[in-house]
Motif scaffolding. Structure first.
Motif, PDB file in Angstrom:
ATOM      1  N   ILE A   1     -32.726 -13.044 -13.222  1.00  0.00           N
ATOM      2  CA  ILE A   1     -31.524 -13.096 -14.078  1.00  0.00           C
ATOM      3  C   ILE A   1     -31.842 -13.863 -15.354  1.00  0.00           C
ATOM      4  O   ILE A   1     -31.482 -13.469 -16.462  1.00  0.00           O
ATOM      5  CB  ILE A   1     -30.368 -13.797 -13.330  1.00  0.00           C
ATOM      6  CG1 ILE A   1     -29.867 -12.912 -12.202  1.00  0.00           C
ATOM      7  CG2 ILE A   1     -29.226 -14.130 -14.291  1.00  0.00           C
ATOM      8  CD1 ILE A   1     -28.802 -13.544 -11.361  1.00  0.00           C
ATOM      9  N   SER A   2     -32.542 -14.967 -15.181  1.00  0.00           N
ATOM     10  CA  SER A   2     -32.822 -15.851 -16.297  1.00  0.00           C
ATOM     11  C   SER A   2     -33.724 -15.192 -17.338  1.00  0.00           C
ATOM     12  O   SER A   2     -33.512 -15.340 -18.533  1.00  0.00           O
ATOM     13  CB  SER A   2     -33.466 -17.116 -15.736  1.00  0.00           C
ATOM     14  OG  SER A   2     -33.995 -17.869 -16.762  1.00  0.00           O
ATOM     15  N   LEU A   3     -34.724 -14.440 -16.881  1.00  0.00           N
ATOM     16  CA  LEU A   3     -35.680 -13.862 -17.822  1.00  0.00           C
ATOM     17  C   LEU A   3     -35.062 -12.780 -18.695  1.00  0.00           C
ATOM     18  O   LEU A   3     -35.489 -12.554 -19.804  1.00  0.00           O
ATOM     19  CB  LEU A   3     -36.882 -13.296 -17.061  1.00  0.00           C
ATOM     20  CG  LEU A   3     -37.778 -14.358 -16.445  1.00  0.00           C
ATOM     21  CD1 LEU A   3     -38.842 -13.706 -15.588  1.00  0.00           C
ATOM     22  CD2 LEU A   3     -38.427 -15.181 -17.541  1.00  0.00           C
ATOM     23  N   LYS A   4     -34.061 -12.087 -18.154  1.00  0.00           N
ATOM     24  CA  LYS A   4     -33.478 -11.019 -18.971  1.00  0.00           C
ATOM     25  C   LYS A   4     -32.098 -11.395 -19.487  1.00  0.00           C
ATOM     26  O   LYS A   4     -31.326 -10.521 -19.862  1.00  0.00           O
ATOM     27  CB  LYS A   4     -33.461  -9.710 -18.180  1.00  0.00           C
ATOM     28  CG  LYS A   4     -32.722  -9.782 -16.889  1.00  0.00           C
ATOM     29  CD  LYS A   4     -32.854  -8.470 -16.117  1.00  0.00           C
ATOM     30  CE  LYS A   4     -31.799  -8.473 -15.019  1.00  0.00           C
ATOM     31  NZ  LYS A   4     -31.991  -7.457 -14.020  1.00  0.00           N
ATOM     32  N   VAL A   5     -31.775 -12.690 -19.515  1.00  0.00           N
ATOM     33  CA  VAL A   5     -30.428 -13.098 -19.941  1.00  0.00           C
ATOM     34  C   VAL A   5     -30.136 -12.616 -21.359  1.00  0.00           C
ATOM     35  O   VAL A   5     -30.964 -12.692 -22.254  1.00  0.00           O
ATOM     36  CB  VAL A   5     -30.251 -14.632 -19.840  1.00  0.00           C
ATOM     37  CG1 VAL A   5     -31.174 -15.356 -20.797  1.00  0.00           C
ATOM     38  CG2 VAL A   5     -28.818 -15.025 -20.103  1.00  0.00           C
ATOM     39  N   PHE A   6     -28.949 -12.030 -21.522  1.00  0.00           N
ATOM     40  CA  PHE A   6     -28.562 -11.487 -22.824  1.00  0.00           C
ATOM     41  C   PHE A   6     -27.079 -11.732 -23.087  1.00  0.00           C
ATOM     42  O   PHE A   6     -26.703 -12.365 -24.063  1.00  0.00           O
ATOM     43  CB  PHE A   6     -28.863  -9.987 -22.866  1.00  0.00           C
ATOM     44  CG  PHE A   6     -28.312  -9.286 -24.073  1.00  0.00           C
ATOM     45  CD1 PHE A   6     -28.957  -9.375 -25.292  1.00  0.00           C
ATOM     46  CD2 PHE A   6     -27.143  -8.541 -23.990  1.00  0.00           C
ATOM     47  CE1 PHE A   6     -28.447  -8.735 -26.410  1.00  0.00           C
ATOM     48  CE2 PHE A   6     -26.626  -7.900 -25.106  1.00  0.00           C
ATOM     49  CZ  PHE A   6     -27.284  -7.999 -26.315  1.00  0.00           C
ATOM     50  N   ASP A   7     -26.243 -11.244 -22.148  1.00  0.00           N
ATOM     51  CA  ASP A   7     -24.801 -11.263 -22.382  1.00  0.00           C
ATOM     52  C   ASP A   7     -24.260 -12.678 -22.565  1.00  0.00           C
ATOM     53  O   ASP A   7     -23.437 -12.922 -23.447  1.00  0.00           O
ATOM     54  CB  ASP A   7     -24.052 -10.534 -21.267  1.00  0.00           C
ATOM     55  CG  ASP A   7     -24.712 -10.673 -19.915  1.00  0.00           C
ATOM     56  OD1 ASP A   7     -25.658 -11.490 -19.815  1.00  0.00           O
ATOM     57  OD2 ASP A   7     -24.311 -10.001 -18.964  1.00  0.00           O
ATOM     58  N   LEU A   8     -24.753 -13.619 -21.761  1.00  0.00           N
ATOM     59  CA  LEU A   8     -24.279 -14.997 -21.868  1.00  0.00           C
ATOM     60  C   LEU A   8     -24.580 -15.569 -23.253  1.00  0.00           C
ATOM     61  O   LEU A   8     -23.719 -16.159 -23.904  1.00  0.00           O
ATOM     62  CB  LEU A   8     -24.939 -15.856 -20.787  1.00  0.00           C
ATOM     63  CG  LEU A   8     -24.587 -17.327 -20.836  1.00  0.00           C
ATOM     64  CD1 LEU A   8     -23.153 -17.547 -20.411  1.00  0.00           C
ATOM     65  CD2 LEU A   8     -25.515 -18.142 -19.965  1.00  0.00           C
ATOM     66  N   ILE A   9     -25.824 -15.362 -23.699  1.00  0.00           N
ATOM     67  CA  ILE A   9     -26.244 -15.911 -24.992  1.00  0.00           C
ATOM     68  C   ILE A   9     -25.418 -15.308 -26.116  1.00  0.00           C
ATOM     69  O   ILE A   9     -24.928 -16.011 -27.004  1.00  0.00           O
ATOM     70  CB  ILE A   9     -27.738 -15.590 -25.243  1.00  0.00           C
ATOM     71  CG1 ILE A   9     -28.588 -15.962 -24.062  1.00  0.00           C
ATOM     72  CG2 ILE A   9     -28.217 -16.219 -26.534  1.00  0.00           C
ATOM     73  CD1 ILE A   9     -28.979 -17.362 -23.958  1.00  0.00           C
ATOM     74  N   VAL A  10     -25.250 -13.989 -26.077  1.00  0.00           N
ATOM     75  CA  VAL A  10     -24.515 -13.328 -27.154  1.00  0.00           C
ATOM     76  C   VAL A  10     -23.057 -13.777 -27.153  1.00  0.00           C
ATOM     77  O   VAL A  10     -22.461 -13.987 -28.202  1.00  0.00           O
ATOM     78  CB  VAL A  10     -24.634 -11.796 -27.020  1.00  0.00           C
ATOM     79  CG1 VAL A  10     -23.686 -11.103 -27.967  1.00  0.00           C
ATOM     80  CG2 VAL A  10     -26.060 -11.372 -27.319  1.00  0.00           C
ATOM     81  N   ALA A  11     -22.493 -13.954 -25.949  1.00  0.00           N
ATOM     82  CA  ALA A  11     -21.089 -14.379 -25.889  1.00  0.00           C
ATOM     83  C   ALA A  11     -20.929 -15.804 -26.410  1.00  0.00           C
ATOM     84  O   ALA A  11     -19.930 -16.126 -27.046  1.00  0.00           O
ATOM     85  CB  ALA A  11     -20.567 -14.275 -24.455  1.00  0.00           C
ATOM     86  N   VAL A  12     -21.901 -16.666 -26.160  1.00  0.00           N
ATOM     87  CA  VAL A  12     -21.754 -18.058 -26.590  1.00  0.00           C
ATOM     88  C   VAL A  12     -22.107 -18.213 -28.066  1.00  0.00           C
ATOM     89  O   VAL A  12     -21.356 -18.793 -28.842  1.00  0.00           O
ATOM     90  CB  VAL A  12     -22.624 -19.007 -25.742  1.00  0.00           C
ATOM     91  CG1 VAL A  12     -22.582 -20.417 -26.300  1.00  0.00           C
ATOM     92  CG2 VAL A  12     -22.148 -19.014 -24.305  1.00  0.00           C
ATOM     93  N   SER A  13     -23.236 -17.672 -28.494  1.00  0.00           N
ATOM     94  CA  SER A  13     -23.674 -18.016 -29.850  1.00  0.00           C
ATOM     95  C   SER A  13     -24.002 -16.819 -30.725  1.00  0.00           C
ATOM     96  O   SER A  13     -24.374 -16.982 -31.878  1.00  0.00           O
ATOM     97  CB  SER A  13     -24.857 -18.978 -29.762  1.00  0.00           C
ATOM     98  OG  SER A  13     -26.043 -18.360 -30.137  1.00  0.00           O
ATOM     99  N   GLY A  14     -23.862 -15.598 -30.218  1.00  0.00           N
ATOM    100  CA  GLY A  14     -24.197 -14.435 -31.041  1.00  0.00           C
ATOM    101  C   GLY A  14     -25.696 -14.318 -31.196  1.00  0.00           C
ATOM    102  O   GLY A  14     -26.447 -14.801 -30.348  1.00  0.00           O
TER     103      GLY A  14
END
Lengths: 318, 431
Positions: A226-239
């Motif tokens: 999950i951690s290696l492909k994290v995308f949605d969380l980052i985009v939701a928090v900081s774009g």
């Protein structure tokens, strides 16, 4: 004919899935790797085969180093944090507190929320305003007299802060895994240890923890990928800001902003490979483990393996 | 036998299910444009105007469109998200699937180059000739949006990027008499505010820093040298650019903690926590409009504006425009929409709501008051320079590379690396 009747229905049942996975997973993966090995650096050019050139060139880009470093910090904090917190929750729960079911549900609930929703809430919680502009966690810290933080906007430790929502979301799941693991340890074993004069801590140290190893490994794999492909969380928090850049966001920018399909495919390939490094050994290990548990029965049918050998093997495994 | 039947039927159902999934993409197409039946035809208009002000402006234009074209219905395919980040990603996939909307919004200028190169857009020169648009748009605007003599979009509005917003009472308290006119004055003013313990300059997320960079480049280099940066063979390694970037680094050293986006950064100025903010003139609507849509502040007392330091006499412009994609299902309908978007009536209906000025020179001046009156006056007399962040001067890949360099600079504070990165970005992407 008789034989076909035994295996054909089963095959027919799984064929649609095999075809779908073949086309949409492995076919697309192959296409992605093929694209990554061309010089199709804009939308219109045909793309000549250039081998692994893109895979080498990307290491010249400062942004790639940054996003790889960010992933490492995020992964370490997230995986360790979720494992420790999940283990601690399971440990407390396992002691048989009142209303265990309720607590279990509460801790599992975050799992039901998507990373996007989590991200939007935590973007507010981790707002970097301080002093009179503080909101969210900083306001709480201000009120409690604790130091206030820049959270994910911190140049050095931003990614560690970014792991907090992920820990919040996944630790309940890890707790459930560990709780099942704890419950899987037979009471007799613990009692035997106590009879032998083991302290309560010793029971955990020498009996329970070693038996949790397979669960820990599963949790590690699940969290790690999950951690290696994290995308949605980052985009939701900081774009798509550089300060929290990770490979998946970089890939998105490469494809949709830079119009560079080959670069996007290269980054995607690196993500797949890094996840595979985690997952493939695990698959091999679990297939082997399955064979080991299945084989003794068939072995004893053929009378080739005795019980002593089985015990020996189990010891090696634990 | 029964087991067999079950297996076969389940297989059939799954295969059909898969086929249905595959057909999903096509299903959308039948549902949106061209609602046939001899009745009204739909015109699918794709934009990112969903916020307060902009959505109202679009609704005004829609009214005019439907009045003038009783045969068409307007299909609003707007996708939320400032600056069109999400809209552009969706548009990209629609275009790649050869399912373009009938017309889509894009920043006029180099941003459209990707679409032009990929052959997604029709040349609109015929429409410009038919409506004599070259006479009503400023000549420099027409020149800056032409690509090899062809024009691919119809600009609806003009925004200004180089606006310095400030809080008059914070300036007074810090002993700054008037809005700084040069970069040196600006740095001196920032220093004075800093001494008073207020935030000298508020900034938002990383794109707002690129936005600041373009104003500093323009202010330091001057209009002609700035415009030359985007011509083929431009020299980004010149000592003039070095000086401009050093000023930029100096100014950035006075920046407050980055805010989530441009609005919270602008709010710091309105609330008197910060002195200055460089943002486009869409900030005016945010300052001025009554709450919910804006902050309800009084212009000239709660907030005030000036051209960004060193850029007086130049309009660093950007523009929203509409295009005609090749293969649009309802081409005639799209052209009818473009005619409304280009008309005086359409632009005068849209712009006062959106908080921008019309691209046409013959607008009804009475409709534009307060800030917009200033803007309209400057637009008719100023020299023009194209915005970087908002797609006029550089194409999308170039902008992505510049944003990357600015993002890295915020972390490293390394002017040399920034200049090298910008120079590399220019060599790789200039056309």
């Amino acid at each position: 004919m008789r034989r076909a009747r035994t295996w054909l229905p089963g095959l027919l049942l799984v064929t649609p899935s095999i075809v779908a996975i073949g086309v949409f997973v492995y076919g697309m993966l192959g296409w992605n790797f093929q694209l990554a090995m061309t010089d199709k650096h804009d939308q219109v050019s045909e793309g000549q085969f250039v081998g692994l050139q893109n895979f080498i060139d990307i290491w010249d880009q400062p942004r790639w180093h940054l996003s790889v470093n960010h992933t490492i910090v995020f992964t370490v904090v997230f995986v360790l944090g979720a494992l420790l917190l999940g283990w601690l929750l399971a440990f407390l729960m396992e002691k048989g507190i009142k209303g265990e079911g309720t607590f279990r549900a509460i801790y599992l609930f975050p799992m039901a929320i998507s990373f996007v929703a989590t991200g939007i809430v935590w973007r507010w919680l981790m707002n970097s305003g301080t002093g009179e502009r503080a909101v969210g966690l900083n306001r709480l810290f201000d009120w409690l007299g604790l130091p206030q933080w820049q959270w994910f906007r911190d140049q050095d430790w931003g990614m560690a802060a970014m792991a907090l929502p992920a820990i919040w979301q996944m630790s309940g799941y890890v707790m459930a895994l560990f709780l099942a693991g704890f419950r899987g340890v037979p009471e007799e074993l613990r009692e035997a240890a106590r009879v032998d004069g083991c302290t309560e801590w010793g029971v955990y140290r020498h009996v329970v923890l070693p038996m949790l190893r397979p669960v820990t490994l599963s949790a590690l794999i699940i969290l790690g990928h999950i951690s290696l492909k994290v995308f949605d969380l980052i985009v939701a928090v900081s774009g798509k800001q550089i300060i929290t850049d990770v490979p998946a966001v970089f890939m998105w920018v490469a494809v949709f902003d830079s119009n560079d399909p080959a670069k996007g495919a290269t980054i995607a390939s690196y993500i797949v490979v890094s996840v595979a490094i985690f997952v493939i050994p695990y698959l091999i290990w679990s297939v082997r483990a399955e064979r080991r548990t299945v084989r003794p029965e068939s072995g004893s049918l053929r009378g080739q393996r005795g019980p002593s050998e089985r015990d020996h093997e189990q010891e090696r495994r634990s | 036998m029964r087991r067999w039947l079950t297996a076969v039927s389940i297989t059939m159902v799954s295969v059909l299910g898969l086929a249905a999934c595959g057909g999903g993409g096509g299903g959308q197409a039948t549902q949106s444009p061209a609602a046939g039946g001899g009745g009204k035809q739909q015109v699918e208009v794709f934009s990112w105007w969903t916020g307060p002000g902009e959505a109202d402006g679009l609704a005004e234009m829609r009214k005019i469109f439907e009045q003038q074209n009783p045969n068409y219905t307007f299909f609003d395919a707007a996708v939320a998200g400032g600056s069109g980040d999400k809209a552009k990603a969706l548009l990209q996939s629609k275009l790649q699937a050869s399912q373009p909307p009938d017309t889509f919004q894009g920043h006029a200028g180099a941003e459209l180059q990707g679409y032009i190169k990929a052959g997604n857009l029709e040349d609109l020169t015929f429409l410009y000739d038919e409506l004599k648009l070259k006479d009503v748009f400023p000549a420099q605007l027409v020149e800056q949006i032409s690509v090899e003599g062809k024009i691919y979009s119809v600009p609806v509005n003009i925004h200004r990027s180089n606006v310095l917003w400030f809080n008059p009472s914070v300036l007074k308290e810090a002993g700054v008499a008037a809005a700084p006119k040069t970069i040196d004055e600006f740095v001196a003013a920032l220093e004075k505010v800093k001494a008073k313990g207020k935030i000298p300059l508020s900034i938002g997320s990383e794109w707002t820093v690129t936005h600041l960079l373009e104003s500093v480049l323009l202010g330091s280099l001057g209009t002609d040298a700035y415009n030359a940066l985007f011509k083929p063979g431009a020299n980004w390694n010149s000592p003039e650019v070095t000086k401009a970037l050093e000023s930029f680094a100096k100014i950035m050293s006075y920046a407050g903690d980055p805010q989530d986006d441009w609005q919270p950064a602008a709010k710091q100025v309105a609330d008197g926590q910060a002195a200055f903010n460089v943002m486009g003139d869409w900030a005016y609507g945010y300052f001025h409009n009554p709450p919910e849509g804006g902050l309800g502040k009084k212009s000239k007392t709660d907030f005030d504006w000036a051209p960004a330091p060193g850029t007086e006499g130049t309009y660093l412009w950007l523009s929203d425009s509409f295009t005609l994609p090749k293969g649009a299902k309802n081409r005639e309908g799209a052209i009818a929409w473009l005619k409304v978007a280009a008309s005086k009536e359409g632009q005068d209906a849209f712009n006062p709501k959106k908080g921008s000025i019309p691209a046409r020179k013959d607008a009804d001046q009475a409709l534009y008051t307060d800030y917009l009156a200033d803007a309209l006056k400057d637009w008719s007399s100023d020299k023009l320079a194209g915005s970087i962040q908002h797609g006029v001067a550089v194409n999308q890949p170039w902008l992505a590379a510049i944003n990357e360099q600015v993002g890295l600079f915020i972390g490293s504070k390394d002017v040399k690396a920034l200049q090298q990165g910008l120079a590399d970005a220019a060599t790789a992407n200039a056309q």
